[in-house]
Write a protein that holds these residues in place. Sequence first.
Motif, PDB file in Angstrom:
ATOM      1  N   ALA A   1       0.850  -1.240  -0.039  1.00 41.80           N
ATOM      2  CA  ALA A   1      -0.135   0.185   0.002  1.00 41.80           C
ATOM      3  C   ALA A   1       0.892   1.231  -0.020  1.00 41.80           C
ATOM      4  N   THR A   2       2.001   1.195   0.899  1.00 38.98           N
ATOM      5  CA  THR A   2       2.924   2.246   0.669  1.00 38.98           C
ATOM      6  C   THR A   2       3.335   2.724  -0.519  1.00 38.98           C
ATOM      7  N   LEU A   3       4.024   1.473  -1.249  1.00 41.13           N
ATOM      8  CA  LEU A   3       4.416   1.717  -2.505  1.00 41.13           C
ATOM      9  C   LEU A   3       3.484   2.206  -3.565  1.00 41.13           C
ATOM     10  N   ALA A   4       2.319   1.763  -3.380  1.00 40.44           N
ATOM     11  CA  ALA A   4       1.253   2.096  -4.203  1.00 40.44           C
ATOM     12  C   ALA A   4       0.979   3.477  -4.134  1.00 40.44           C
ATOM     13  N   PHE A   5       0.571   4.250  -2.910  1.00 40.30           N
ATOM     14  CA  PHE A   5       0.428   5.438  -2.566  1.00 40.30           C
ATOM     15  C   PHE A   5       1.729   6.289  -3.398  1.00 40.30           C
ATOM     16  N   SER A   6       2.769   5.954  -3.081  1.00 41.89           N
ATOM     17  CA  SER A   6       3.910   6.568  -3.555  1.00 41.89           C
ATOM     18  C   SER A   6       3.917   6.770  -5.053  1.00 41.89           C
ATOM     19  N   ALA A   7       3.454   5.711  -5.644  1.00 42.19           N
ATOM     20  CA  ALA A   7       3.483   5.521  -6.947  1.00 42.19           C
ATOM     21  C   ALA A   7       2.479   6.428  -7.756  1.00 42.19           C
ATOM     22  N   ILE A   8       1.334   6.551  -7.181  1.00 42.13           N
ATOM     23  CA  ILE A   8       0.254   7.467  -7.619  1.00 42.13           C
ATOM     24  C   ILE A   8       0.523   8.926  -7.307  1.00 42.13           C
ATOM     25  N   GLN A   9       1.384   9.254  -6.664  1.00 39.57           N
ATOM     26  CA  GLN A   9       1.704  10.706  -6.233  1.00 39.57           C
ATOM     27  C   GLN A   9       2.468  10.952  -7.558  1.00 39.57           C
ATOM     28  N   ASN A  10       3.318  10.094  -8.200  1.00 41.41           N
ATOM     29  CA  ASN A  10       4.229  10.417  -9.093  1.00 41.41           C
ATOM     30  C   ASN A  10       3.433  10.004 -10.513  1.00 41.41           C
ATOM     31  N   ASN A  11       1.773   9.860 -10.297  1.00 43.61           N
ATOM     32  CA  ASN A  11       1.063   9.736 -11.679  1.00 43.61           C
ATOM     33  C   ASN A  11       1.397   8.328 -12.341  1.00 43.61           C
ATOM     34  N   ASP A  12       1.872   7.417 -11.876  1.00 40.53           N
ATOM     35  CA  ASP A  12       2.196   5.996 -12.003  1.00 40.53           C
ATOM     36  C   ASP A  12       1.120   5.132 -12.160  1.00 40.53           C
ATOM     37  N   LYS A  13       0.893   4.263 -13.082  1.00 40.49           N
ATOM     38  CA  LYS A  13      -0.194   3.201 -12.996  1.00 40.49           C
ATOM     39  C   LYS A  13       0.194   2.451 -11.977  1.00 40.49           C
ATOM     40  N   ILE A  14      -0.564   1.412 -11.399  1.00 42.85           N
ATOM     41  CA  ILE A  14      -0.396   0.272 -10.301  1.00 42.85           C
ATOM     42  C   ILE A  14      -1.203  -0.937 -10.831  1.00 42.85           C
ATOM     43  N   GLY A  15      -0.432  -2.090 -10.914  1.00 47.15           N
ATOM     44  CA  GLY A  15      -1.050  -3.275 -11.408  1.00 47.15           C
ATOM     45  C   GLY A  15      -0.712  -4.207 -10.150  1.00 47.15           C
TER      46      GLY A  15
ATOM     47  N   LYS B   1      -4.650   3.985 -12.619  1.00 45.10           N
ATOM     48  CA  LYS B   1      -4.268   4.994 -11.911  1.00 45.10           C
ATOM     49  C   LYS B   1      -5.352   5.142 -10.818  1.00 45.10           C
ATOM     50  N   GLY B   2      -5.027   6.132  -9.931  1.00 47.89           N
ATOM     51  CA  GLY B   2      -5.962   6.805  -8.906  1.00 47.89           C
ATOM     52  C   GLY B   2      -6.233   6.272  -7.662  1.00 47.89           C
ATOM     53  N   LYS B   3      -6.684   6.919  -6.610  1.00 49.59           N
ATOM     54  CA  LYS B   3      -6.998   6.311  -5.085  1.00 49.59           C
ATOM     55  C   LYS B   3      -8.010   5.291  -5.206  1.00 49.59           C
ATOM     56  N   THR B   4      -8.832   5.385  -5.904  1.00 42.69           N
ATOM     57  CA  THR B   4      -9.866   4.445  -5.964  1.00 42.69           C
ATOM     58  C   THR B   4      -9.393   2.904  -6.242  1.00 42.69           C
ATOM     59  N   HIS B   5      -8.661   2.963  -7.215  1.00 44.25           N
ATOM     60  CA  HIS B   5      -7.946   1.835  -7.619  1.00 44.25           C
ATOM     61  C   HIS B   5      -6.938   1.138  -6.472  1.00 44.25           C
ATOM     62  N   ILE B   6      -6.342   2.073  -5.687  1.00 47.68           N
ATOM     63  CA  ILE B   6      -5.357   1.653  -4.901  1.00 47.68           C
ATOM     64  C   ILE B   6      -6.253   1.245  -3.704  1.00 47.68           C
ATOM     65  N   LEU B   7      -7.139   1.727  -3.204  1.00 45.61           N
ATOM     66  CA  LEU B   7      -8.114   1.200  -2.028  1.00 45.61           C
ATOM     67  C   LEU B   7      -8.769  -0.147  -2.475  1.00 45.61           C
TER      68      LEU B   7
END
Length: 289
Positions: A107-121, A137-143
Amino acid sequence: MDTSDILKKVRKIEIKTRRLSNNIFAGQYHSAFKGRGMAFSEVREYQYGDDVRDIDWNVTARFHKPYVKVFEEERELTVMLLIDVSGSLDFGTSGRLKKDVVTELAATLAFSAIQNNDKIGVIFFSDRIEKYIPPKKGKTHILYIIREMLDFSPQSRKTDINKALEFLLRVAKRKCTTFLISDFYARNDFKDAITICNRKHDLVAIQVYDKSAKELPNIGLMKVVDAETGHEMFIDTGSRRLRQAHAQYWADRQAALKDIFNKSNTDNISVATDGDFVKPLLQLFAMRS
């Protein structure tokens, strides 16, 4: 776990990990994980000292004076989290299970990534691909990812790291930054797979372990269960010889793991369930900057 409990846990993890990514990791993450290269931004008039190779000849011909292309770092990355969900992660002797630490780390890595506008899979794996969440991208996706990590029930309790890396190579066509998060209790050799994967992608290995793997407590007769096979046996932790053999097994295993990472040129850190993952992550970021 019912829905309200899951949402409370998701919120708790969000608050903690977003604070870490906002206050501690944002700048370090940016410098440690660079974009794919340089992207064209704009043109401007030629200035003394500019590289003549950057001259835009079409614009220059149109305006009858030299113009150069301006480039900027192409920051957007695709980040893939390869998360081990096998039975051995469902263990911990310090008030936290290994899978709890994995969830917070991811979760920490994911939130760090979206702050830099990165996509997370995400790829959840055991000895098979349990679930694939394509990059977005986006907070909804991270949650959604955090919720899946909290409530996911794998079909298998065994581990095959090769399967996860082979699947990544199939689904990720462009180079991506990949975090392989596991305790690395794998019964088969994954050296070749990790080497091939790190040639195509930017691979980072994060080992999560419990202190009992390093040193057995002296508490007398103890029942132990192999979380992946279900095999049970009793051991006498009062035996000094047994404790020494256990410590030697850990040392040999870690040396073999380090050898794999070194030979495959894979950056790596280890995180204990009774420790704080902030310092190892910062060391990782500093090492790569």
